[in-house]
Design a protein around this motif. Structure first.
Motif, short mmCIF file in Angstrom:
data_model
loop_
_atom_site.label_atom_id
_atom_site.label_comp_id
_atom_site.label_asym_id
_atom_site.label_seq_id
_atom_site.Cartn_x
_atom_site.Cartn_y
_atom_site.Cartn_z
N GLY A 192 0.83 -1.19 0.00
CA GLY A 192 0.00 0.00 0.00
C GLY A 192 0.86 1.24 0.00
O GLY A 192 2.10 1.19 0.11
N ALA A 193 0.16 2.40 -0.05
CA ALA A 193 0.90 3.65 -0.15
C ALA A 193 1.78 3.90 1.07
O ALA A 193 2.87 4.48 0.96
CB ALA A 193 -0.08 4.80 -0.35
N ASP A 194 1.31 3.48 2.26
CA ASP A 194 2.06 3.74 3.49
C ASP A 194 2.77 2.50 4.02
O ASP A 194 3.31 2.53 5.13
CB ASP A 194 1.12 4.30 4.56
CG ASP A 194 0.56 5.66 4.18
OD1 ASP A 194 1.33 6.47 3.65
OD2 ASP A 194 -0.64 5.89 4.41
#
Length: 368
Positions: free
Chosen positions: A72-74
């Motif tokens: 995911g993005a984080d």
């Protein structure tokens, strides 16, 4: 001819020199290409899911993509070389909800302990703060943490002392019927306690002191004992059913808080109580007649006193200290030569009763 041979030898040496120069280069290129295209093995740990992946790729992001592990993005990962196997650890973003001081915070964690996360967020706990989970708990996605503050105060309040119920027999009431002769009254207790509140909810109470403001007054209930005689029947009557359990009745007076309830249910009040030495007499004793000093007939209940201590006409209720004799209601109507000071002489109907009584200390309750 000699020159021709020299020329031919020179022509032959040139290709050999070229081969000698090019061959090492080719070997080096082949060696490097073999190294570059060798397969690598990776141990991937994704939150408890372990994947072993072999690939020619060397970029960790490409390795994860090949292994089908989408980030995911984080989400983040870390790498660590091993013995023949490289390790890739994936750390997924965790959304944590913290409720603190009436505010709700949404924070991100990557599997650290609650204590480490609070320190990272600069949330300093006071000694009165209570965390809803142990500080060494590992965070997880969707975790909710409540930080509550406890307050300790000292309170003074009045608590009730429950009254009890005393029972006595009453032959004028039907068997099993009950009648309240005196309602009970709860006493009062002044208490001081340390109380701990957590978010305005009491979680503990420690009583420091208790002082009695007023004693409870027991209720007095009469229990009927009268049984109506049934009319004779031509056929034998069915045996009576077993009576239900009755309240315990002692048959003795109930005394306390300025009140006396006699065994027959009469309620008397008294102002004070004193201890007297008591003897017993009969009108056949030397110096006695059937009349008292006040002109009344000698009888049980008319007693001899020292008029200077107990005036004539004083009403009393007398009980021996050992509890064996309840003389009951008495009136000061007579006197005697040896009855001086805290002495009383109780009248009985026979000499035998007088001898059995002998000399005893008694509690004398002066009736209101």
């Amino acid at each position: 001819m000699l020159e021709c041979n020299r020329f031919i030898r020179k022509k032959m040496k040139l290709p050999m020199r070229i081969i000698a120069l090019v061959l090492p280069i080719i070997c080096i290129v082949l060696l490097l290409s073999q190294t570059a295209f060798a397969k690598n093995t990776y141990l991937i740990n994704d939150g408890g899911r372990v994947v072993i992946h072999t690939t020619y790729a060397t970029d960790p992001a490409a390795v994860l993509d090949e292994a089908g592990l989408e980030l995911g993005a984080d989400d983040i990962f870390t790498t660590q070389p091993g013995l023949g196997v490289s390790e890739i650890t994936v750390q997924r973003k965790q959304l944590i909800t913290i409720i603190h001081g009436g505010k709700t915070l949404e924070v991100v964690s990557y599997g650290e302990t609650v204590e480490a996360m609070l320190q990272r967020l600069s949330l300093i706990l006071d000694k009165e703060d209570v965390v809803s989970v142990p500080l060494q708990t590992q965070t997880f996605d969707g975790m909710r943490i409540t930080i509550s503050r406890s307050v300790q105060v000292e309170e003074t309040y009045i608590s009730a002392i429950p009254y009890e119920t005393d029972y006595c027999y009453d032959p004028s009431l039907a068997e099993g019927e009950e009648k309240v002769l005196r309602p009970g009254v709860n006493g009062e207790l002044l208490c001081t306690a340390t109380v701990v509140y957590l978010n305005d909810e009491e979680i503990s109470r420690t009583v420091l002191s208790e002082d009695v403001i007023s004693q409870p007054v027991n209720a007095v209930v009469a229990v009927g004992t009268y049984i109506e005689q049934a009319e004779p029947e031509t056929e034998p009557a069915a045996p009576p059913t077993k009576p239900t359990t009755k309240p315990e009745v002692t048959g003795k007076p109930i005394i306390g808080n300025g009140m006396i309830t006699t065994p027959d249910g009469e309620v008397l009040t008294y102002t004070h109580v004193e201890e007297f030495k008591a003897t017993a007499y009969h009108n056949s004793d030397p110096g006695c007649t059937i009349w008292t000093a006040t002109g009344t007939l000698c009888r049980v209940g008319a007693i001899a006193v020292d008029p200077k201590v107990i005036p004539y006409g004083t009403r009393m209720y007398i009980v021996s200290n050992d509890g064996k004799y309840v003389y009951g209601i008495a009136v000061a109507e007579d006197c005697g030569g040896s009855i001086k000071g805290n002495r009383i002489d109780l009248y009985y109907d026979s000499v035998e009763e007088c001898n059995r009584f002998g000399i005893r200390n008694c509690q004398v309750y002066f009736l209101g």
